[in-house]
Design a protein around this motif. Structure first.
Motif, PDB file in Angstrom:
ATOM      1  N   GLN A  60      -7.894 -47.838 121.840  1.00 29.03           N
ATOM      2  CA  GLN A  60      -6.996 -47.193 121.114  1.00 29.03           C
ATOM      3  C   GLN A  60      -6.969 -46.965 119.570  1.00 29.03           C
ATOM      4  O   GLN A  60      -7.825 -47.667 118.818  1.00 29.03           O
ATOM      5  N   MET A  61      -7.186 -45.557 119.187  1.00 23.03           N
ATOM      6  CA  MET A  61      -7.779 -45.538 117.411  1.00 23.03           C
ATOM      7  C   MET A  61      -6.639 -45.168 116.847  1.00 23.03           C
ATOM      8  O   MET A  61      -6.671 -43.944 117.000  1.00 23.03           O
ATOM      9  N   ASN A  62      -6.035 -45.243 116.084  1.00 22.37           N
ATOM     10  CA  ASN A  62      -4.838 -44.812 115.230  1.00 22.37           C
ATOM     11  C   ASN A  62      -5.339 -44.889 113.788  1.00 22.37           C
ATOM     12  O   ASN A  62      -6.749 -45.026 113.608  1.00 22.37           O
ATOM     13  N   SER A  63      -5.054 -43.449 112.530  1.00 26.88           N
ATOM     14  CA  SER A  63      -4.706 -43.878 111.108  1.00 26.88           C
ATOM     15  C   SER A  63      -6.231 -43.171 111.590  1.00 26.88           C
ATOM     16  O   SER A  63      -6.745 -43.319 110.859  1.00 26.88           O
ATOM     17  N   LEU A  64      -6.701 -41.928 112.322  1.00 26.24           N
ATOM     18  CA  LEU A  64      -8.323 -41.868 112.570  1.00 26.24           C
ATOM     19  C   LEU A  64      -7.796 -40.664 110.509  1.00 26.24           C
ATOM     20  O   LEU A  64      -7.917 -40.377 110.374  1.00 26.24           O
ATOM     21  N   LYS A  65      -9.462 -40.510 110.524  1.00 23.72           N
ATOM     22  CA  LYS A  65      -9.925 -40.750 109.685  1.00 23.72           C
ATOM     23  C   LYS A  65     -10.836 -39.384 109.646  1.00 23.72           C
ATOM     24  O   LYS A  65     -11.833 -39.739 110.609  1.00 23.72           O
ATOM     25  N   PRO A  66     -11.249 -38.495 108.998  1.00 23.60           N
ATOM     26  CA  PRO A  66     -12.111 -37.199 109.607  1.00 23.60           C
ATOM     27  C   PRO A  66     -14.128 -37.823 109.796  1.00 23.60           C
ATOM     28  O   PRO A  66     -14.106 -37.458 110.564  1.00 23.60           O
ATOM     29  N   GLU A  67     -13.699 -39.279 109.089  1.00 20.82           N
ATOM     30  CA  GLU A  67     -15.236 -39.851 109.130  1.00 20.82           C
ATOM     31  C   GLU A  67     -15.198 -40.439 110.440  1.00 20.82           C
ATOM     32  O   GLU A  67     -16.385 -41.286 110.797  1.00 20.82           O
ATOM     33  N   ASP A  68     -14.335 -40.796 111.229  1.00 20.04           N
ATOM     34  CA  ASP A  68     -14.468 -41.521 112.626  1.00 20.04           C
ATOM     35  C   ASP A  68     -15.147 -40.414 113.674  1.00 20.04           C
ATOM     36  O   ASP A  68     -15.065 -40.275 114.571  1.00 20.04           O
ATOM     37  N   THR A  69     -14.335 -38.340 113.394  1.00 24.29           N
ATOM     38  CA  THR A  69     -15.609 -37.399 113.522  1.00 24.29           C
ATOM     39  C   THR A  69     -16.632 -37.986 114.381  1.00 24.29           C
ATOM     40  O   THR A  69     -17.702 -38.405 114.515  1.00 24.29           O
ATOM     41  N   GLY A  74      -5.246 -39.177 110.427  1.00 25.43           N
ATOM     42  CA  GLY A  74      -3.171 -39.794 109.868  1.00 25.43           C
ATOM     43  C   GLY A  74      -3.298 -40.065 111.225  1.00 25.43           C
ATOM     44  O   GLY A  74      -2.131 -40.581 111.977  1.00 25.43           O
ATOM     45  N   GLY A  75      -3.324 -39.213 113.060  1.00 25.26           N
ATOM     46  CA  GLY A  75      -3.262 -38.879 113.988  1.00 25.26           C
ATOM     47  C   GLY A  75      -3.713 -39.821 115.234  1.00 25.26           C
ATOM     48  O   GLY A  75      -4.346 -41.404 114.103  1.00 25.26           O
TER      49      GLY A  75
END
Length: 128
Positions: free
Chosen positions: A83-92, A15-16
């Motif tokens: 700019q990356m918003n609403s980050l999800k674990p799968e964005d790792t 979410g960060g």
């Protein structure tokens, strides 16, 4: 030759937000080159994330990040941002900056082989 140096990666909760930067140096007109971001998670192939055309007029996104990520560039600073918003674990993943003097329009720019110059990558970790 063009050198690319990424920064801004780190650990963030789901979410960060994070903002990646990529500073380019080298060839005189590299500020006008097309710019892109790819990412590679452990055990997976490098995948397209976002790209911005040489003029900056057009941007392109992978479906998985559309509406959450935004690519931009500052030609005066020869820097591209993600700019990356609403980050999800799968964005790792390790995020790589890339650039090429060619025109994105009509090209296979979502494939890593189209791009000529690459940075060393910056780690982004999203915790759940």
């Amino acid at each position: 030759q063009v050198q690319l140096v990424e920064s801004g990666g780190g650990l963030v909760q789901a979410g960060g937000s994070l903002r990646l930067s990529c500073a380019a140096s080298g060839r005189t007109f590299s500020s006008s080159y097309a710019k892109g971001w790819f990412r590679q998670a452990p055990g997976k192939e490098r995948e397209f994330v976002a790209a911005i055309a040489r003029t900056g007029a057009n941007t392109y996104y992978a479906d998985s990040v559309k509406g959450r990520f935004a690519i931009s560039k500052d030609n005066a600073k020869n820097t591209v941002y993600l700019q990356m918003n609403s980050l999800k674990p799968e964005d790792t993943a390790v995020y790589y900056c890339t650039t090429d003097p060619g025109s994105i329009a009509g090209s296979h720019f979502t494939g890593s082989s189209w791009w000529t110059y690459w940075g060393q990558g910056t780690q982004v970790t999203v915790s759940s």
